[in-house]
Design an enzyme around this catalytic site. Structure first.
Site, PDB file in Angstrom:
ATOM      1  N   TYR A 191       1.279  -1.248   0.318  1.00  0.00           N
ATOM      2  CA  TYR A 191       0.066  -0.188  -0.383  1.00  0.00           C
ATOM      3  C   TYR A 191       1.052   1.696   0.503  1.00  0.00           C
ATOM      4  O   TYR A 191       2.033   1.723  -0.904  1.00  0.00           O
ATOM      5  CB  TYR A 191      -0.847  -0.607   1.247  1.00  0.00           C
ATOM      6  CG  TYR A 191      -2.155   0.880   1.024  1.00  0.00           C
ATOM      7  CD1 TYR A 191      -3.018   0.590   0.411  1.00  0.00           C
ATOM      8  CD2 TYR A 191      -2.197   1.506   2.265  1.00  0.00           C
ATOM      9  CE1 TYR A 191      -4.641   1.022  -0.162  1.00  0.00           C
ATOM     10  CE2 TYR A 191      -3.479   2.454   2.021  1.00  0.00           C
ATOM     11  CZ  TYR A 191      -4.349   2.380   1.288  1.00  0.00           C
ATOM     12  OH  TYR A 191      -5.215   2.831   1.879  1.00  0.00           O
ATOM     13  N   ARG A 244      -5.438  10.101 -11.524  1.00  0.00           N
ATOM     14  CA  ARG A 244      -5.422  11.205 -10.173  1.00  0.00           C
ATOM     15  C   ARG A 244      -4.433   9.942  -8.895  1.00  0.00           C
ATOM     16  O   ARG A 244      -4.969   9.821  -7.742  1.00  0.00           O
ATOM     17  CB  ARG A 244      -6.481  12.125  -9.106  1.00  0.00           C
ATOM     18  CG  ARG A 244      -5.424  13.223  -8.172  1.00  0.00           C
ATOM     19  CD  ARG A 244      -5.829  12.821  -6.890  1.00  0.00           C
ATOM     20  NE  ARG A 244      -5.946  12.067  -6.459  1.00  0.00           N
ATOM     21  CZ  ARG A 244      -6.248  11.471  -5.440  1.00  0.00           C
ATOM     22  NH1 ARG A 244      -7.531  11.658  -4.632  1.00  0.00           N
ATOM     23  NH2 ARG A 244      -5.738   9.854  -4.655  1.00  0.00           N
ATOM     24  N   LYS A 262      -5.880  -2.000  -2.737  1.00  0.00           N
ATOM     25  CA  LYS A 262      -7.110  -1.902  -1.862  1.00  0.00           C
ATOM     26  C   LYS A 262      -7.751  -2.809  -1.978  1.00  0.00           C
ATOM     27  O   LYS A 262      -8.339  -3.047  -0.544  1.00  0.00           O
ATOM     28  CB  LYS A 262      -8.310  -0.477  -2.548  1.00  0.00           C
ATOM     29  CG  LYS A 262      -7.152   0.368  -2.876  1.00  0.00           C
ATOM     30  CD  LYS A 262      -7.295   1.922  -0.983  1.00  0.00           C
ATOM     31  CE  LYS A 262      -6.839   2.835  -1.899  1.00  0.00           C
ATOM     32  NZ  LYS A 262      -6.791   4.225  -0.904  1.00  0.00           N
ATOM     33  N   GLU A 334     -12.316   5.131  -7.199  1.00  0.00           N
ATOM     34  CA  GLU A 334     -10.877   5.523  -6.106  1.00  0.00           C
ATOM     35  C   GLU A 334      -9.946   6.814  -7.668  1.00  0.00           C
ATOM     36  O   GLU A 334      -9.853   5.921  -8.567  1.00  0.00           O
ATOM     37  CB  GLU A 334      -9.508   3.466  -6.324  1.00  0.00           C
ATOM     38  CG  GLU A 334      -8.752   4.241  -5.065  1.00  0.00           C
ATOM     39  CD  GLU A 334      -9.104   4.634  -3.830  1.00  0.00           C
ATOM     40  OE1 GLU A 334      -9.701   3.746  -3.219  1.00  0.00           O
ATOM     41  OE2 GLU A 334      -8.284   5.679  -3.353  1.00  0.00           O
ATOM     42  N   ASP A 335      -9.138   7.553  -6.585  1.00  0.00           N
ATOM     43  CA  ASP A 335      -8.194   8.244  -7.563  1.00  0.00           C
ATOM     44  C   ASP A 335      -8.670   8.459  -8.750  1.00  0.00           C
ATOM     45  O   ASP A 335      -7.855   8.697  -9.932  1.00  0.00           O
ATOM     46  CB  ASP A 335      -7.044   7.326  -7.168  1.00  0.00           C
ATOM     47  CG  ASP A 335      -6.841   7.064  -6.134  1.00  0.00           C
ATOM     48  OD1 ASP A 335      -7.209   7.485  -5.386  1.00  0.00           O
ATOM     49  OD2 ASP A 335      -5.345   6.980  -5.507  1.00  0.00           O
ATOM     50  N   ASP A 357     -13.399   6.916  -2.575  1.00  0.00           N
ATOM     51  CA  ASP A 357     -12.793   6.354  -1.374  1.00  0.00           C
ATOM     52  C   ASP A 357     -12.541   7.416  -0.797  1.00  0.00           C
ATOM     53  O   ASP A 357     -12.274   7.663   0.597  1.00  0.00           O
ATOM     54  CB  ASP A 357     -12.160   5.216  -1.450  1.00  0.00           C
ATOM     55  CG  ASP A 357     -11.028   5.127  -0.266  1.00  0.00           C
ATOM     56  OD1 ASP A 357     -11.789   4.506   0.838  1.00  0.00           O
ATOM     57  OD2 ASP A 357      -9.757   4.308  -0.864  1.00  0.00           O
ATOM     58  N   ASP A 358     -11.733   7.961  -1.544  1.00  0.00           N
ATOM     59  CA  ASP A 358     -11.471   9.849  -1.467  1.00  0.00           C
ATOM     60  C   ASP A 358     -12.255  10.980  -0.967  1.00  0.00           C
ATOM     61  O   ASP A 358     -11.437  11.475  -0.310  1.00  0.00           O
ATOM     62  CB  ASP A 358     -10.385  10.218  -3.186  1.00  0.00           C
ATOM     63  CG  ASP A 358      -9.826   9.163  -3.984  1.00  0.00           C
ATOM     64  OD1 ASP A 358      -8.148   8.681  -2.339  1.00  0.00           O
ATOM     65  OD2 ASP A 358     -10.433   8.731  -4.638  1.00  0.00           O
ATOM     66  N   ASN A 499      -1.070  11.936  -0.197  1.00  0.00           N
ATOM     67  CA  ASN A 499       0.250  10.317  -0.084  1.00  0.00           C
ATOM     68  C   ASN A 499       0.949  10.161  -1.703  1.00  0.00           C
ATOM     69  O   ASN A 499       0.601  11.045  -2.714  1.00  0.00           O
ATOM     70  CB  ASN A 499      -0.668   8.973  -0.115  1.00  0.00           C
ATOM     71  CG  ASN A 499      -0.842   9.108   1.082  1.00  0.00           C
ATOM     72  OD1 ASN A 499      -0.528   9.101   2.361  1.00  0.00           O
ATOM     73  ND2 ASN A 499      -2.762   8.607   0.928  1.00  0.00           N
ATOM     74  N   ASN A 543      -5.139   7.235   7.351  1.00  0.00           N
ATOM     75  CA  ASN A 543      -5.570   7.098   6.149  1.00  0.00           C
ATOM     76  C   ASN A 543      -7.161   5.792   5.676  1.00  0.00           C
ATOM     77  O   ASN A 543      -7.315   5.440   7.162  1.00  0.00           O
ATOM     78  CB  ASN A 543      -4.246   5.928   5.984  1.00  0.00           C
ATOM     79  CG  ASN A 543      -4.504   5.648   4.248  1.00  0.00           C
ATOM     80  OD1 ASN A 543      -4.589   4.438   3.983  1.00  0.00           O
ATOM     81  ND2 ASN A 543      -3.192   6.152   3.629  1.00  0.00           N
TER      82      ASN A 543
HETATM   83  O1  LIG Z   1      -4.305   5.139  -0.997  1.00  0.00           O
HETATM   84  C1  LIG Z   1      -3.691   5.707   0.166  1.00  0.00           C
HETATM   85  O2  LIG Z   1      -3.561   5.761   1.125  1.00  0.00           O
HETATM   86  C2  LIG Z   1      -5.553   6.509   0.418  1.00  0.00           C
HETATM   87  C3  LIG Z   1      -5.508   7.228  -1.099  1.00  0.00           C
HETATM   88  O3  LIG Z   1      -6.750   6.500  -0.950  1.00  0.00           O
HETATM   89  C4  LIG Z   1      -5.056   8.236  -1.133  1.00  0.00           C
HETATM   90  O4  LIG Z   1      -3.948   8.901  -1.106  1.00  0.00           O
HETATM   91  O5  LIG Z   1      -5.866   8.755  -2.839  1.00  0.00           O
HETATM   92 MG   LIG Z   2      -7.436   6.800  -3.187  1.00  0.00          MG
END
Ligand SMILES: O=C([O-])CC(=O)C(=O)O
Ligand SMILES: [Mg+2]
Length: 643
Positions: A191, A244, A262, A334-335, A357-358, A499, A543
């Protein structure tokens, strides 16, 4: 001779733990398939057997074996244990499913069933493994010891990452055993921060594909693509479009490391079975010139599709997922970049079981930390003032959840509670005079105030008690900024959430040193303990990994059909309640990850309870003890015995 080694020989009740949503009829039917297939396994029946096996596999793939068995409602959520492998205790036997031609070779190469040297003498006889393994029989514990020893030999985190990915592809249970038993040590490998580096170099280190890649080439065929995935009973999808990735920006198709990472946490930290997890990367191109010019890049070599083309692909994907896996599959966004993340969440939040999640997971974990921090700084949440650097998904998501909690606590309208929260973006403090030009998700935070350009000036003017970094830009909490926080507050709360480590707004050492050891500090990526003035300070890790595995488990086990903000508040409350006096004594506002499975069970229980309360749960009746239910649902990676 062809043998089909696949079956489910279950414990007497046929239940996957005390909370199995699984009906007896389904289980009997699944088991009988195997008996028939093996019954035709003699030489004379070889051809028939192979036809039968083909048909059976086809049926299983299409789901009819499992689905059309019973007129009673069957799967109502829960963590399905379709083949009963996790229901079986170590004393009970299961048969590993793998198609083989009188050889255990394919079994050894099947990561779901492979046990390597841990295959017993009996199993070696029963599954055509003689000679394919050296004579020694090793325990899983010994294998863990050896793997940890090997991993510790590697100098570079990326080498450790590759060793872990290799293990996941070779022996899944050993991978999860390693991760669960050594969570603090291995989390930074599978991770953040290492997964970030892995994504940047994904093309070069690429060995075996993991997850499902859906690109513009697959437009019009996404349903077929989903059906190529070998598992049918998917419960959680983590999907990214790679635009992203952490704070690293657009990594295109190489963002796949994130959904994979994840989801391995879903299983390790939340106990959701690995076979029900599906990582997906949607490749619409990349605007990253370095990648476009990199000969090892694995994605589409074109600039990102946008507008209607993008929306259509995403819509086809969302529709296909629901069509293939039903209403109760959880989709975690995610992202994604800001400009798509908010829109996708708004668009699909009312028709699908989705969460971002973000925006939401990060919000929930931060709120938990702030509530816990009140034990150290005193007062109520309403006594605090909040300043953010960064007004994207995490910044505005956290701000909104704090405002919502404040509104619930004080009965004040959301418009009022938002006024305690200030955000700074790349153009300075977000104020009403900027409102017209702001992106829609920033508008609620445009309060009346003179424009301020620099963060340090905003700190001096707003006088926040809490400073939160969600900018994606490293080292932006300068000495001046931290000193300003420390001059205003006896115990400034400073959260550097971006991060990976390279993007963190400040390091733990900087936060403690510049505040003369008074800061309450947590970061998105882990930092080692810091010694300052003869005292050791242990930073927490704020986190979303604390939240999403338990949140997901709670949604799945209650058969929830939508995510509601109150579930995020429930998750947050459950996490804050897990911080012990002993943790507080060390200045921690999060519990250690070592206890994460217990924490996830508590989060899952609170989330499920909220789903029932809101009428969003479909798995009825509600189990009496939701914590026990969550615990009994959880996947454990101990090896199963094969008959
Ligand atoms: O993945 C991680 O550590 C936390 C998160 O969702 C990010 O930074 O986008
Ligand atoms: Mg993320």
């Amino acid at each position: 001779m062809i043998s089909l080694n696949r079956s489910s020989f279950l414990n007497k009740s046929g239940l996957a733990g005390s909370c199995s949503p699984f009906s007896g009829a389904q289980i009997r039917r699944t088991a009988s398939v195997r008996v028939v297939a093996l019954g035709s396994n003699g030489r004379a029946g070889e051809r028939n057997a192979s036809v039968l096996i083909e048909n059976t596999l086809k049926e299983m793939r299409e789901g009819s074996v499992i689905d059309d068995v019973d007129s009673k409602p069957t799967v109502g959520g829960g963590v399905q244990d379709v083949y009963g492998e996790d229901a079986a205790t170590e004393e009970q036997f299961v048969t590993p499913w793998s198609l083989s031609v009188a050889s255990g070779y394919s079994l050894l190469r099947n990561p779901h069933h492979n046990k390597g040297l841990a295959f017993t003498e009996r199993e070696r006889d029963a599954h055509f493994l003689r000679g394919l393994l050296p004579p020694t029989v090793a325990s899983q514990e010994l294998q863990v010891k050896k793997m940890m020893h090997n991993i510790r030999q590697y100098q570079l985190p990326l080498q450790k990452y590759m060793a872990m990915m290799d293990l996941q592809e070779r022996n899944e249970r050993l991978f999860y055993k390693l991760l669960i038993d050594n969570v603090e040590e291995l989390l930074p490998i599978v991770y953040t921060p290492t997964v970030g580096e892995a994504c940047q170099k994904y093309g070069s280190i690429f060995m075996r594909p993991q997850g499902l890649f859906i690109s513009l080439k697959e437009k019009g065929k996404i349903l077929e693509v989903l059906r190529n995935w070998p598992e049918k009973n998917i419960q959680v999808i983590v999907v990214t479009d790679g635009e992203r990735i952490l704070g690293l920006g657009d990594l295109g198709c190489q963002g796949m490391g994130i959904p994979v990472g994840k989801l391995s946490l879903y299983s390790a930290l939340g106990g959701v079975r690995p076979s029900s997890c599906l990582p997906i990367t949607i490749d619409v191109g990349t605007n990253n010139e370095t990648l476009l010019n990199d000969e090892f890049y694995i994605g589409l070599r074109q600039r990102r599709a946008t507008g209607q083309e993008y929306a259509e692909l995403l819509h086809e994907f969302m529709t296909a997922v629901k069509q293939n896996y039903g209403e109760k599959v959880l989709i975690q966004f995610e992202d994604f970049a800001n400009h798509n993340a908010f829109d996708l969440l708004a668009k699909y939040g009312t028709t699908h079981l989705v969460f971002n999640d973000d925006i939401q997971g990060t919000a929930s974990v931060v709120l938990a930390g702030l509530v816990a921090a009140l034990n150290l700084v005193g007062g109520t949440l309403a006594d605090h003032r909040f300043l953010f650097l960064g007004a994207g998904e995490a910044g505005t998501g956290i701000a909104e959840l704090i405002a919502l909690e404040l509104s619930k606590q004080t009965n004040a309208p959301l418009e009022e509670t938002r006024k305690k929260i200030w955000l700074v973006d790349s153009k300075g403090l977000i104020v009403s005079s900027r409102k017209e030009a702001l992106q829609h998700f920033k508008k609620p935070w445009a309060h009346e105030h003179e424009p301020i350009k620099e963060l340090v000036d905003a700190v001096k003017d707003i006088k926040p008690t809490v400073l939160i970094g969600t900018s994606g830009v490293g080292r932006t909490f300068t000495k001046e900024v931290v000193e300003a926080m420390a001059s205003i507050n006896e115990r400034p709360i400073i959260l550097s959430l971006s991060n990976p480590t390279s993007q963190s707004e400040c390091t733990a050492e900087e936060a403690y040193t510049w505040s003369q050891g008074r800061a309450i500090f947590a970061s998105g990526s882990p930092f080692a303990p810091v010694e300052y003035d003869g005292k050791v300070f242990v930073p927490g890790q704020a986190n979303n990994a604390y939240i999403f595995p338990g949140l997901g488990l709670g949604l799945i086990m209650s058969g929830a059909i939508r995510v509601h903000d109150d579930m995020l508040l429930a998750a947050s409350e459950a996490l804050a309640a897990q911080v012990s006096q002993e943790n507080f004594a060390k200045g921690l506002i999060y519990p250690p990850f070592t206890n994460i499975r217990k924490i996830s069970a508590h989060i899952a229980a609170k989330v499920a309870a909220k789903a029932y309360e809101l009428g969003l749960a479909t798995r009825l009746p509600q189990p009496k003890d939701l914590v026990k239910c969550a615990e009994s649902c959880m996947y454990t990676p101990a090896y199963r015995n094969y008959r």
